[in-house]
Write a protein that holds these residues in place. Structure first.
Motif, PDB file in Angstrom:
ATOM      1  N   MET A 179       0.837  -1.216   0.000  1.00  0.00           N
ATOM      2  CA  MET A 179       0.000   0.000   0.000  1.00  0.00           C
ATOM      3  C   MET A 179       0.867   1.259   0.000  1.00  0.00           C
ATOM      4  SD  MET A 179      -3.111   1.092  -0.081  1.00  0.00           S
ATOM      5  CE  MET A 179      -4.037   2.590   0.206  1.00  0.00           C
ATOM      6  N   ASP A 231       3.748   1.797  -1.430  1.00  0.00           N
ATOM      7  CA  ASP A 231       4.209   2.166  -2.771  1.00  0.00           C
ATOM      8  C   ASP A 231       3.101   2.831  -3.574  1.00  0.00           C
ATOM      9  OD1 ASP A 231       2.856  -0.273  -2.731  1.00  0.00           O
ATOM     10  OD2 ASP A 231       3.622  -0.806  -4.717  1.00  0.00           O
ATOM     11  N   ALA A 232       1.855   2.394  -3.363  1.00  0.00           N
ATOM     12  CA  ALA A 232       0.727   2.997  -4.074  1.00  0.00           C
ATOM     13  C   ALA A 232       0.529   4.448  -3.652  1.00  0.00           C
ATOM     14  CB  ALA A 232      -0.545   2.195  -3.812  1.00  0.00           C
ATOM     15  N   MET A 249      -7.697  -0.225  -1.215  1.00  0.00           N
ATOM     16  CA  MET A 249      -6.623  -1.190  -1.489  1.00  0.00           C
ATOM     17  C   MET A 249      -7.114  -2.271  -2.450  1.00  0.00           C
ATOM     18  SD  MET A 249      -5.077  -1.566   2.383  1.00  0.00           S
ATOM     19  CE  MET A 249      -4.094  -2.997   1.934  1.00  0.00           C
ATOM     20  N   TYR A 294      -7.388  -0.917  -5.955  1.00  0.00           N
ATOM     21  CA  TYR A 294      -6.088  -0.655  -6.580  1.00  0.00           C
ATOM     22  C   TYR A 294      -5.407  -1.956  -7.023  1.00  0.00           C
ATOM     23  CZ  TYR A 294      -1.238   0.858  -7.076  1.00  0.00           C
ATOM     24  OH  TYR A 294       0.028   1.091  -7.555  1.00  0.00           O
ATOM     25  N   TYR A 295      -5.371  -2.941  -6.130  1.00  0.00           N
ATOM     26  CA  TYR A 295      -4.595  -4.150  -6.423  1.00  0.00           C
ATOM     27  C   TYR A 295      -5.343  -5.132  -7.335  1.00  0.00           C
ATOM     28  CZ  TYR A 295      -1.054  -2.783  -3.056  1.00  0.00           C
ATOM     29  OH  TYR A 295      -0.045  -2.111  -2.415  1.00  0.00           O
ATOM     30  N   PHE A 296      -6.694  -5.114  -7.312  1.00  0.00           N
ATOM     31  CA  PHE A 296      -7.439  -6.080  -8.123  1.00  0.00           C
ATOM     32  C   PHE A 296      -8.191  -5.412  -9.274  1.00  0.00           C
ATOM     33  CE2 PHE A 296      -7.158  -7.861  -3.792  1.00  0.00           C
ATOM     34  CZ  PHE A 296      -6.461  -9.037  -4.091  1.00  0.00           C
ATOM     35  N   ASP A 297      -7.931  -4.112  -9.499  1.00  0.00           N
ATOM     36  CA  ASP A 297      -8.541  -3.371 -10.608  1.00  0.00           C
ATOM     37  C   ASP A 297     -10.066  -3.471 -10.561  1.00  0.00           C
ATOM     38  OD1 ASP A 297      -8.630  -1.774 -12.826  1.00  0.00           O
ATOM     39  OD2 ASP A 297      -8.397  -3.421 -14.249  1.00  0.00           O
TER      40      ASP A 297
END
Length: 275
Positions: free
Chosen positions: A1, A3-4, A235, A238-241
């Motif tokens: 998270m 880095d995002a 989160m 972001y990670y799973f589109d």
């Protein structure tokens, strides 16, 4: 998270989620305690008329939608104040009329190229810094107003008739609460969309109400729950589109049912301690 969070759009999204959480914690608690959830749904869908008006007239979307929703909310508050038996009907009419007006104005808007999904289901990942600043200002005003009228709002929430006999301006507070609801709903629409805004107003407040011993603590706990939903939903998006608004509400819904199951289990163990 972490880095995002190096991306500016994620920083804006996180700030927007936190500001929306504070607004939902405060207004959602008052809405749940005063049993005005259906009215909140009507206000949320009326806001779509403001979105359509902004695009039709070429005005800035957020301030234009806030102004439209504020006026419509005050009208709805006036029509429902002394018509308890017809409240559901009036809200239903405003609910449908706002949506219809928004769709018609968007159809008529010149150079129409609006992404309807971003308003129906939210688009927290695309919230610009300008709107984040607007949201910060709205939350600040919200905190100041609630702080100023907290005692009166608490009295009205638990027994409006008794509060009226004690000199509390119940009618004024009714209009004030619906107006604050309208402004807050427009702010939260950017996070989860107008279709899902009711969930972010009610689920955190319900979970907070279980343990809170005062209205103030309920508001703080509800804001905390809403912030957790926004953070983990963000989160997941972001990670799973995934669609951000739906992800946030999905996290809230899972927590809601987990808490229900937990409460049932704890209640069963306490009723049968020897089991």
């Amino acid at each position: 998270m972490l880095d995002a969070l190096s991306y500016p759009f994620m920083q804006n999204a996180l700030l927007a989620g936190l500001f929306a959480s504070v607004a939902c914690g405060i207004i959602g608690s008052l809405i749940v305690v005063n049993r005005m959830v259906f009215l909140a749904g009507g206000v949320a869908h009326m806001a779509y008329g403001g979105v359509g008006l902004a695009f039709y007239a070429g005005w800035p979307v957020l301030p234009s939608t806030i102004g439209f929703t504020l006026l419509a909310s005050l009208g709805l508050a006036g029509l429902t104040l002394n018509r308890r038996s017809r409240t559901d009907t009036v809200i239903g009419v405003f609910w449908a009329a706002g949506m219809a007006l928004g769709i018609l104005l968007l159809d008529l808007a010149p150079g129409y190229n609006v992404d309807l999904m971003s308003y129906l289901f939210g688009s927290i990942l695309t919230v610009p810094l300008r709107d984040v600043i607007w949201m910060a200002g709205i939350v600040l005003v919200l905190l100041l107003v609630i702080g100023l009228y907290y005692r009166d709002l608490k009295a009205m929430s638990f027994d409006p008739e008794f509060a009226r006999t004690r000199g509390v301006p119940v009618t004024f507070l009714h209009f004030l609460l619906v107006a604050l609801l309208g402004v807050s709903v427009v702010m939260v629409i950017q996070v989860v969309g107008l279709i899902l805004v009711i969930a972010l107003l009610t689920i955190p407040s319900y979970l907070a109400q279980r343990k809170a011993q005062s209205l103030g603590r309920m508001m703080i706990a509800a804001a905390g729950w809403a912030a957790v939903f926004c953070l983990f939903g963000l989160m997941a998006a972001y990670y799973f589109d995934l669609t951000s608004g739906a992800s946030i509400i999905a996290v809230g819904t899972v927590c809601f049912f987990l808490v229900l199951v937990w409460d049932k289990c704890v209640g069963a163990l306490r009723s049968h301690p020897s089991a």
